[in-house]
Design a protein around this motif. Structure first.
Motif, PDB file in Angstrom:
ATOM      1  N   ALA A   1       0.752  -1.319  -0.106  1.00  0.00           N
ATOM      2  CA  ALA A   1      -0.206  -0.050  -0.026  1.00  0.00           C
ATOM      3  C   ALA A   1       0.937   1.224  -0.093  1.00  0.00           C
ATOM      4  O   ALA A   1       0.203   2.383  -0.161  1.00  0.00           O
ATOM      5  CB  ALA A   1      -1.009   0.216   1.067  1.00  0.00           C
ATOM      6  N   HIS A   2       2.235   1.263   0.381  1.00  0.00           N
ATOM      7  CA  HIS A   2       2.902   2.305   0.237  1.00  0.00           C
ATOM      8  C   HIS A   2       3.006   2.949  -1.307  1.00  0.00           C
ATOM      9  O   HIS A   2       2.957   4.235  -1.404  1.00  0.00           O
ATOM     10  CB  HIS A   2       4.309   2.121   0.575  1.00  0.00           C
ATOM     11  CG  HIS A   2       5.216   3.146   0.472  1.00  0.00           C
ATOM     12  ND1 HIS A   2       5.569   4.304   1.360  1.00  0.00           N
ATOM     13  CD2 HIS A   2       6.395   3.236  -0.188  1.00  0.00           C
ATOM     14  CE1 HIS A   2       6.282   4.896   0.985  1.00  0.00           C
ATOM     15  NE2 HIS A   2       6.950   4.432   0.253  1.00  0.00           N
ATOM     16  N   SER A   3       2.938   1.928  -2.175  1.00  0.00           N
ATOM     17  CA  SER A   3       3.077   2.672  -3.569  1.00  0.00           C
ATOM     18  C   SER A   3       2.056   1.763  -4.461  1.00  0.00           C
ATOM     19  O   SER A   3       2.483   0.842  -5.174  1.00  0.00           O
ATOM     20  CB  SER A   3       4.659   2.664  -4.106  1.00  0.00           C
ATOM     21  OG  SER A   3       4.567   3.027  -5.452  1.00  0.00           O
ATOM     22  N   PRO A   4       0.950   1.827  -4.203  1.00  0.00           N
ATOM     23  CA  PRO A   4      -0.171   1.101  -4.815  1.00  0.00           C
ATOM     24  C   PRO A   4      -0.112   0.929  -6.406  1.00  0.00           C
ATOM     25  O   PRO A   4      -0.172  -0.075  -7.055  1.00  0.00           O
ATOM     26  CB  PRO A   4      -1.516   1.437  -4.225  1.00  0.00           C
ATOM     27  CG  PRO A   4      -1.304   3.065  -3.843  1.00  0.00           C
ATOM     28  CD  PRO A   4       0.307   2.851  -3.371  1.00  0.00           C
ATOM     29  N   LEU A   5       0.093   2.223  -6.923  1.00  0.00           N
ATOM     30  CA  LEU A   5       0.222   2.041  -8.600  1.00  0.00           C
ATOM     31  C   LEU A   5       1.450   1.226  -8.968  1.00  0.00           C
ATOM     32  O   LEU A   5       1.114   0.577  -9.843  1.00  0.00           O
ATOM     33  CB  LEU A   5       0.286   3.441  -9.054  1.00  0.00           C
ATOM     34  CG  LEU A   5      -0.983   4.318  -8.404  1.00  0.00           C
ATOM     35  CD1 LEU A   5      -0.527   5.870  -9.060  1.00  0.00           C
ATOM     36  CD2 LEU A   5      -2.182   3.816  -9.333  1.00  0.00           C
ATOM     37  N   ARG A   6       2.514   1.360  -8.388  1.00  0.00           N
ATOM     38  CA  ARG A   6       3.455   0.727  -8.447  1.00  0.00           C
ATOM     39  C   ARG A   6       3.469  -0.893  -8.597  1.00  0.00           C
ATOM     40  O   ARG A   6       3.634  -1.850  -9.399  1.00  0.00           O
ATOM     41  CB  ARG A   6       4.940   1.045  -8.104  1.00  0.00           C
ATOM     42  CG  ARG A   6       6.214   0.299  -8.128  1.00  0.00           C
ATOM     43  CD  ARG A   6       6.681  -0.101  -9.657  1.00  0.00           C
ATOM     44  NE  ARG A   6       6.804   1.067 -10.406  1.00  0.00           N
ATOM     45  CZ  ARG A   6       6.681   0.955 -11.751  1.00  0.00           C
ATOM     46  NH1 ARG A   6       6.671  -0.049 -12.304  1.00  0.00           N
ATOM     47  NH2 ARG A   6       7.086   2.064 -12.544  1.00  0.00           N
ATOM     48  N   TRP A   7       2.849  -1.087  -7.402  1.00  0.00           N
ATOM     49  CA  TRP A   7       2.544  -2.602  -6.644  1.00  0.00           C
ATOM     50  C   TRP A   7       1.808  -3.126  -8.006  1.00  0.00           C
ATOM     51  O   TRP A   7       1.636  -4.211  -8.614  1.00  0.00           O
ATOM     52  CB  TRP A   7       1.937  -2.513  -5.534  1.00  0.00           C
ATOM     53  CG  TRP A   7       1.534  -3.957  -5.204  1.00  0.00           C
ATOM     54  CD1 TRP A   7       2.325  -5.085  -4.757  1.00  0.00           C
ATOM     55  CD2 TRP A   7       0.180  -4.423  -5.429  1.00  0.00           C
ATOM     56  NE1 TRP A   7       1.415  -6.084  -4.494  1.00  0.00           N
ATOM     57  CE2 TRP A   7       0.145  -5.662  -5.017  1.00  0.00           C
ATOM     58  CE3 TRP A   7      -1.073  -4.050  -5.908  1.00  0.00           C
ATOM     59  CZ2 TRP A   7      -1.030  -6.571  -5.159  1.00  0.00           C
ATOM     60  CZ3 TRP A   7      -2.201  -4.527  -6.148  1.00  0.00           C
ATOM     61  CH2 TRP A   7      -2.047  -5.953  -5.426  1.00  0.00           C
ATOM     62  N   LEU A   8       0.660  -2.443  -8.269  1.00  0.00           N
ATOM     63  CA  LEU A   8      -0.357  -2.867  -9.103  1.00  0.00           C
ATOM     64  C   LEU A   8       0.327  -3.369 -10.876  1.00  0.00           C
ATOM     65  O   LEU A   8      -0.011  -4.129 -11.266  1.00  0.00           O
ATOM     66  CB  LEU A   8      -1.586  -1.990  -9.551  1.00  0.00           C
ATOM     67  CG  LEU A   8      -2.824  -2.465 -10.271  1.00  0.00           C
ATOM     68  CD1 LEU A   8      -3.139  -3.859  -9.748  1.00  0.00           C
ATOM     69  CD2 LEU A   8      -3.762  -1.566 -10.747  1.00  0.00           C
ATOM     70  N   MET A   9       1.089  -2.401 -10.979  1.00  0.00           N
ATOM     71  CA  MET A   9       1.603  -2.559 -12.441  1.00  0.00           C
ATOM     72  C   MET A   9       2.547  -3.560 -12.437  1.00  0.00           C
ATOM     73  O   MET A   9       2.525  -4.452 -13.376  1.00  0.00           O
ATOM     74  CB  MET A   9       2.604  -1.176 -12.791  1.00  0.00           C
ATOM     75  CG  MET A   9       3.028  -1.121 -14.237  1.00  0.00           C
ATOM     76  SD  MET A   9       1.656  -1.036 -15.139  1.00  0.00           S
ATOM     77  CE  MET A   9       2.393  -0.309 -16.694  1.00  0.00           C
TER      78      MET A   9
ATOM     79  N   ASP B   1      -5.366   6.642  -4.046  1.00  0.00           N
ATOM     80  CA  ASP B   1      -6.431   6.358  -3.337  1.00  0.00           C
ATOM     81  C   ASP B   1      -7.556   5.724  -3.865  1.00  0.00           C
ATOM     82  O   ASP B   1      -8.157   4.987  -3.024  1.00  0.00           O
ATOM     83  CB  ASP B   1      -6.845   7.899  -2.671  1.00  0.00           C
ATOM     84  CG  ASP B   1      -5.977   8.408  -1.829  1.00  0.00           C
ATOM     85  OD1 ASP B   1      -4.895   7.802  -1.278  1.00  0.00           O
ATOM     86  OD2 ASP B   1      -6.012   9.721  -1.674  1.00  0.00           O
ATOM     87  N   TYR B   2      -7.846   6.030  -4.950  1.00  0.00           N
ATOM     88  CA  TYR B   2      -8.903   5.450  -5.724  1.00  0.00           C
ATOM     89  C   TYR B   2      -8.538   3.721  -5.597  1.00  0.00           C
ATOM     90  O   TYR B   2      -9.550   3.002  -5.392  1.00  0.00           O
ATOM     91  CB  TYR B   2      -9.232   5.842  -7.173  1.00  0.00           C
ATOM     92  CG  TYR B   2     -10.252   4.926  -7.866  1.00  0.00           C
ATOM     93  CD1 TYR B   2     -11.543   4.921  -7.628  1.00  0.00           C
ATOM     94  CD2 TYR B   2      -9.858   3.931  -8.806  1.00  0.00           C
ATOM     95  CE1 TYR B   2     -12.608   4.326  -8.239  1.00  0.00           C
ATOM     96  CE2 TYR B   2     -10.740   2.996  -9.331  1.00  0.00           C
ATOM     97  CZ  TYR B   2     -11.881   3.120  -9.328  1.00  0.00           C
ATOM     98  OH  TYR B   2     -12.810   2.205  -9.749  1.00  0.00           O
ATOM     99  N   LEU B   3      -7.301   3.532  -6.081  1.00  0.00           N
ATOM    100  CA  LEU B   3      -6.805   1.974  -6.284  1.00  0.00           C
ATOM    101  C   LEU B   3      -6.960   1.434  -5.014  1.00  0.00           C
ATOM    102  O   LEU B   3      -7.462   0.246  -4.780  1.00  0.00           O
ATOM    103  CB  LEU B   3      -5.469   2.018  -6.787  1.00  0.00           C
ATOM    104  CG  LEU B   3      -4.775   0.780  -6.872  1.00  0.00           C
ATOM    105  CD1 LEU B   3      -5.829  -0.278  -7.696  1.00  0.00           C
ATOM    106  CD2 LEU B   3      -3.534   0.678  -7.393  1.00  0.00           C
ATOM    107  N   LEU B   4      -6.572   2.090  -3.997  1.00  0.00           N
ATOM    108  CA  LEU B   4      -6.584   1.482  -2.580  1.00  0.00           C
ATOM    109  C   LEU B   4      -7.928   1.123  -2.192  1.00  0.00           C
ATOM    110  O   LEU B   4      -8.337   0.018  -1.314  1.00  0.00           O
ATOM    111  CB  LEU B   4      -6.182   2.259  -1.468  1.00  0.00           C
ATOM    112  CG  LEU B   4      -4.469   2.570  -1.486  1.00  0.00           C
ATOM    113  CD1 LEU B   4      -4.231   3.747  -0.632  1.00  0.00           C
ATOM    114  CD2 LEU B   4      -3.779   1.442  -1.281  1.00  0.00           C
ATOM    115  N   GLY B   5      -8.853   2.053  -2.270  1.00  0.00           N
ATOM    116  CA  GLY B   5     -10.360   1.659  -1.899  1.00  0.00           C
ATOM    117  C   GLY B   5     -11.027   0.720  -2.861  1.00  0.00           C
ATOM    118  O   GLY B   5     -11.789  -0.339  -2.423  1.00  0.00           O
ATOM    119  N   PHE B   6     -10.665   0.671  -4.080  1.00  0.00           N
ATOM    120  CA  PHE B   6     -11.037  -0.354  -4.974  1.00  0.00           C
ATOM    121  C   PHE B   6     -10.281  -1.789  -4.563  1.00  0.00           C
ATOM    122  O   PHE B   6     -11.370  -2.809  -4.798  1.00  0.00           O
ATOM    123  CB  PHE B   6     -10.655  -0.179  -6.584  1.00  0.00           C
ATOM    124  CG  PHE B   6     -11.449  -0.980  -7.391  1.00  0.00           C
ATOM    125  CD1 PHE B   6     -12.777  -0.892  -7.809  1.00  0.00           C
ATOM    126  CD2 PHE B   6     -10.751  -1.885  -8.270  1.00  0.00           C
ATOM    127  CE1 PHE B   6     -13.359  -1.667  -8.749  1.00  0.00           C
ATOM    128  CE2 PHE B   6     -11.348  -2.431  -9.382  1.00  0.00           C
ATOM    129  CZ  PHE B   6     -12.489  -2.468  -9.655  1.00  0.00           C
TER     130      PHE B   6
END
Length: 101
Positions: free
Chosen positions: A8-16, A57-62
């Motif tokens: 959750a520290h870098s959710p966009l990088r983690w998801l990618m 933040d959107y990604l974390l909630g989703f």
């Protein structure tokens, strides 16, 4: 999807790293996937301001909702997978995957 320590520290990088690279590569060979992801990206552009923090933040909630529902990425083009792929595509196109200066 496996949620390792610190994701959750870098959710966009983690998801990618977890889903995005493979899904975006699939888009090159699947025009229907491109169209579906584009629709999800348009919905996101209309729903939230496109900046790194808001998209993260959107990604974390989703993702929290997907975990609550027990959703697991199967490789299918279901709505959650398309939305997550759209988040990856937007993050890449907007330059949100590099660390801010």
């Amino acid at each position: 999807m496996v949620f390792e320590e610190g994701w959750a520290h870098s959710p966009l990088r983690w998801l990618m790293d977890t889903l995005g690279h493979a899904q975006l590569a699939r888009m090159e060979a699947e025009p229907a996937l491109v169209a579906a992801v584009d629709q999800h990206a348009a919905l996101l552009r209309d729903a939230i301001p496109l900046d790194r923090e808001t998209l993260g933040d959107y990604l974390l909630g989703f993702l929290d909702e997907l975990r609550h529902r027990g959703w697991i990425f199967s490789g299918d083009h279901d709505a959650p997978a398309l939305r997550l792929t759209a988040v990856c595509w937007l993050a890449r196109e907007q330059g949100f995957l590099t660390e801010p200066a």
